[in-house]
Design a protein around this motif. Structure first.
Motif, short mmCIF file in Angstrom:
data_model
loop_
_atom_site.label_atom_id
_atom_site.label_comp_id
_atom_site.label_asym_id
_atom_site.label_seq_id
_atom_site.Cartn_x
_atom_site.Cartn_y
_atom_site.Cartn_z
N ASP A 28 0.83 -1.21 0.00
CA ASP A 28 0.00 0.00 0.00
C ASP A 28 0.87 1.26 0.00
O ASP A 28 0.53 2.25 -0.67
CB ASP A 28 -0.93 0.01 1.21
CG ASP A 28 -2.08 -0.98 1.07
OD1 ASP A 28 -2.32 -1.47 -0.05
OD2 ASP A 28 -2.72 -1.29 2.09
N ALA A 29 1.97 1.22 0.73
CA ALA A 29 2.88 2.37 0.76
C ALA A 29 3.55 2.56 -0.60
O ALA A 29 3.78 3.70 -1.04
CB ALA A 29 3.95 2.18 1.84
N VAL A 30 3.85 1.45 -1.28
CA VAL A 30 4.43 1.54 -2.62
C VAL A 30 3.44 2.22 -3.57
O VAL A 30 3.81 3.12 -4.35
CB VAL A 30 4.81 0.15 -3.16
CG1 VAL A 30 5.20 0.21 -4.63
CG2 VAL A 30 5.95 -0.44 -2.35
N LEU A 31 2.19 1.80 -3.51
CA LEU A 31 1.17 2.42 -4.38
C LEU A 31 1.00 3.89 -4.04
O LEU A 31 0.88 4.73 -4.95
CB LEU A 31 -0.16 1.68 -4.23
CG LEU A 31 -0.19 0.24 -4.75
CD1 LEU A 31 -1.57 -0.37 -4.51
CD2 LEU A 31 0.17 0.16 -6.22
N TYR A 55 3.23 5.88 -2.82
CA TYR A 55 4.42 6.58 -3.32
C TYR A 55 4.31 6.81 -4.82
O TYR A 55 4.59 7.92 -5.31
CB TYR A 55 5.67 5.77 -2.99
CG TYR A 55 6.92 6.29 -3.66
CD1 TYR A 55 7.39 7.56 -3.39
CD2 TYR A 55 7.62 5.50 -4.57
CE1 TYR A 55 8.53 8.05 -4.01
CE2 TYR A 55 8.76 5.97 -5.19
CZ TYR A 55 9.21 7.24 -4.91
OH TYR A 55 10.34 7.72 -5.54
N CYS A 56 3.91 5.80 -5.55
CA CYS A 56 3.79 5.92 -7.00
C CYS A 56 2.76 6.97 -7.37
O CYS A 56 2.97 7.78 -8.29
CB CYS A 56 3.44 4.58 -7.63
SG CYS A 56 4.76 3.34 -7.53
N HIS A 57 1.63 6.99 -6.66
CA HIS A 57 0.62 8.00 -6.94
C HIS A 57 1.11 9.40 -6.60
O HIS A 57 0.88 10.35 -7.35
CB HIS A 57 -0.67 7.68 -6.17
CG HIS A 57 -1.56 6.70 -6.86
ND1 HIS A 57 -2.41 7.04 -7.89
CD2 HIS A 57 -1.71 5.37 -6.68
CE1 HIS A 57 -3.05 5.97 -8.32
NE2 HIS A 57 -2.66 4.93 -7.60
N THR A 58 1.82 9.53 -5.48
CA THR A 58 2.31 10.85 -5.07
C THR A 58 3.28 11.42 -6.09
O THR A 58 3.23 12.61 -6.43
CB THR A 58 3.01 10.76 -3.70
OG1 THR A 58 2.06 10.34 -2.72
CG2 THR A 58 3.59 12.10 -3.28
N THR A 59 4.16 10.58 -6.62
CA THR A 59 5.21 11.06 -7.51
C THR A 59 4.81 11.12 -8.97
O THR A 59 5.44 11.85 -9.75
CB THR A 59 6.46 10.17 -7.39
OG1 THR A 59 6.10 8.81 -7.65
CG2 THR A 59 7.06 10.28 -6.00
N MET A 60 3.74 10.38 -9.37
CA MET A 60 3.49 10.25 -10.80
C MET A 60 2.07 10.56 -11.25
O MET A 60 1.86 10.89 -12.42
CB MET A 60 3.84 8.82 -11.26
CG MET A 60 5.27 8.42 -10.97
SD MET A 60 5.63 6.71 -11.41
CE MET A 60 5.68 6.82 -13.21
N ALA A 61 1.09 10.45 -10.38
CA ALA A 61 -0.31 10.50 -10.82
C ALA A 61 -0.71 11.84 -11.41
O ALA A 61 -1.63 11.91 -12.23
CB ALA A 61 -1.25 10.14 -9.66
N ALA A 75 -6.51 5.86 -9.84
CA ALA A 75 -6.49 4.39 -9.81
C ALA A 75 -5.22 3.90 -10.48
O ALA A 75 -4.52 4.66 -11.16
CB ALA A 75 -7.72 3.82 -10.52
N GLU A 76 -4.92 2.64 -10.25
CA GLU A 76 -3.75 2.04 -10.89
C GLU A 76 -4.13 0.68 -11.45
O GLU A 76 -5.13 0.09 -11.04
CB GLU A 76 -2.58 1.91 -9.91
CG GLU A 76 -2.75 0.84 -8.85
CD GLU A 76 -3.66 1.24 -7.72
OE1 GLU A 76 -4.23 0.33 -7.08
OE2 GLU A 76 -3.82 2.46 -7.47
N LEU A 77 -3.32 0.19 -12.38
CA LEU A 77 -3.51 -1.14 -12.93
C LEU A 77 -2.25 -1.96 -12.71
O LEU A 77 -1.15 -1.49 -13.02
CB LEU A 77 -3.84 -1.09 -14.42
CG LEU A 77 -4.06 -2.46 -15.08
CD1 LEU A 77 -5.28 -2.45 -16.00
CD2 LEU A 77 -2.82 -2.93 -15.85
N SER A 78 -2.41 -3.16 -12.16
CA SER A 78 -1.31 -4.09 -11.98
C SER A 78 -1.35 -5.11 -13.10
O SER A 78 -2.36 -5.79 -13.31
CB SER A 78 -1.45 -4.81 -10.63
OG SER A 78 -0.71 -6.01 -10.60
N PHE A 79 -0.25 -5.23 -13.86
CA PHE A 79 -0.19 -6.22 -14.94
C PHE A 79 -0.37 -7.63 -14.41
O PHE A 79 -1.02 -8.46 -15.05
CB PHE A 79 1.15 -6.10 -15.67
CG PHE A 79 1.10 -5.19 -16.86
CD1 PHE A 79 1.50 -5.62 -18.11
CD2 PHE A 79 0.65 -3.88 -16.74
CE1 PHE A 79 1.46 -4.79 -19.21
CE2 PHE A 79 0.60 -3.04 -17.83
CZ PHE A 79 1.00 -3.48 -19.08
#
Length: 257
Positions: free
Chosen positions: A140-143, A145-151, A247-251
């Protein structure tokens, strides 16, 4: 192997001052002091923030709080609203490119610097929750982080998270920047960097500025090429995350890996 070939991640086609530059409403100042109604407004906003935190404030008021320090002798409410109208929301104001911020009438280096300091602080706080941590137990922290830096970026960015044999995150690096709908990626360079870091596993991450995390055909093809190149060197590709606005998508979860 074809890993030296350049690929481009892309989205599927889709059918919101410098302190002395802000052209705000003129304020009559006596002895260089702010009028009492402006001082009282700033005092009220600061008190409300301290009492209730950011949750008690709309985006334009949170921006005002930031602009108080950058623009000490102006009414900053019109400027905050102009920034939101130009870029859309608070996060997009912080992450907007410097050139686009500077194009907003009245915005200068003082405001841009302060906004970028806040953005960097947010990224660093989010990163501290994942770096040197076990990725699976901190997913959850990884997600976050990804949203904070890229979304909220308006162009695509491709990042790689490098993990050791215990799935601890040892490095997080930007590999490429692109345009609004694609980013060039070289599978060979991704795997080469993993070997340099002595990484045993990878997580690929890139964003879709439109907000829709649906993968394009080039996204799917590129992921397959990186996976083939990694497997040849006993490196595991755990996942590829596409980050949208909310939202995000996991391959792996979606069955592409």
């Amino acid at each position: 192997m074809t890993e030296s070939r350049q690929f481009q991640f892309g989205e599927m086609a889709q059918a919101l001052f410098d302190s002395e530059e802000a052209p705000a409403v003129p304020i009559q100042m006596k002895g260089g002091k702010l009028p009492s109604y402006i001082k009282d407004h700033r005092k009220r906003l600061r008190a409300r923030f301290m009492d209730g935190g950011a949750q008690a404030m709309p985006d334009y008021e949170l921006l005002e709080l930031l602009l108080f320090r950058s623009i000490p002798r102006r009414d900053v409410k019109p400027i905050a609203r102009e920034l939101l109208e130009t870029f859309g929301d608070f996060n997009r104001v912080l992450s907007a490119p410097k050139e686009r911020l500077r194009a907003v009438p009245g915005i200068g280096d003082t405001v841009i610097t302060d906004l970028k300091i806040v953005e960097a602080a947010a990224h660093r706080m989010a990163r501290s929750k994942v770096i040197k941590r076990h990725v699976i137990s901190s997913w959850d922290a990884v997600l976050d982080y990804c949203h904070t830096t890229m979304a909220h970026r308006d162009t695509e960015q491709f990042r790689v998270l490098f993990l050791d044999r215990k799935n601890v995150l040892i490095a997080d690096e930007e590999q490429a920047k692109g345009t609004v709908d694609h980013v060039p990626v070289y599978p060979r360079e991704v795997v080469k960097r993993a070997l340099e870091l002595n990484a045993s596993a990878l997580i690929l991450v890139h964003n879709h500025p439109s907000g829709d995390p649906t993968p394009s055909e080039s996204d799917i093809q590129m992921t397959s090429q990186v996976n083939d190149a990694a497997q040849a060197l006993n490196i595991t590709l755990h996942d590829h995350l596409i980050i949208g606005k909310s939202a995000e998508l996991s391959f792996r979860s979606a069955g592409y890996l």
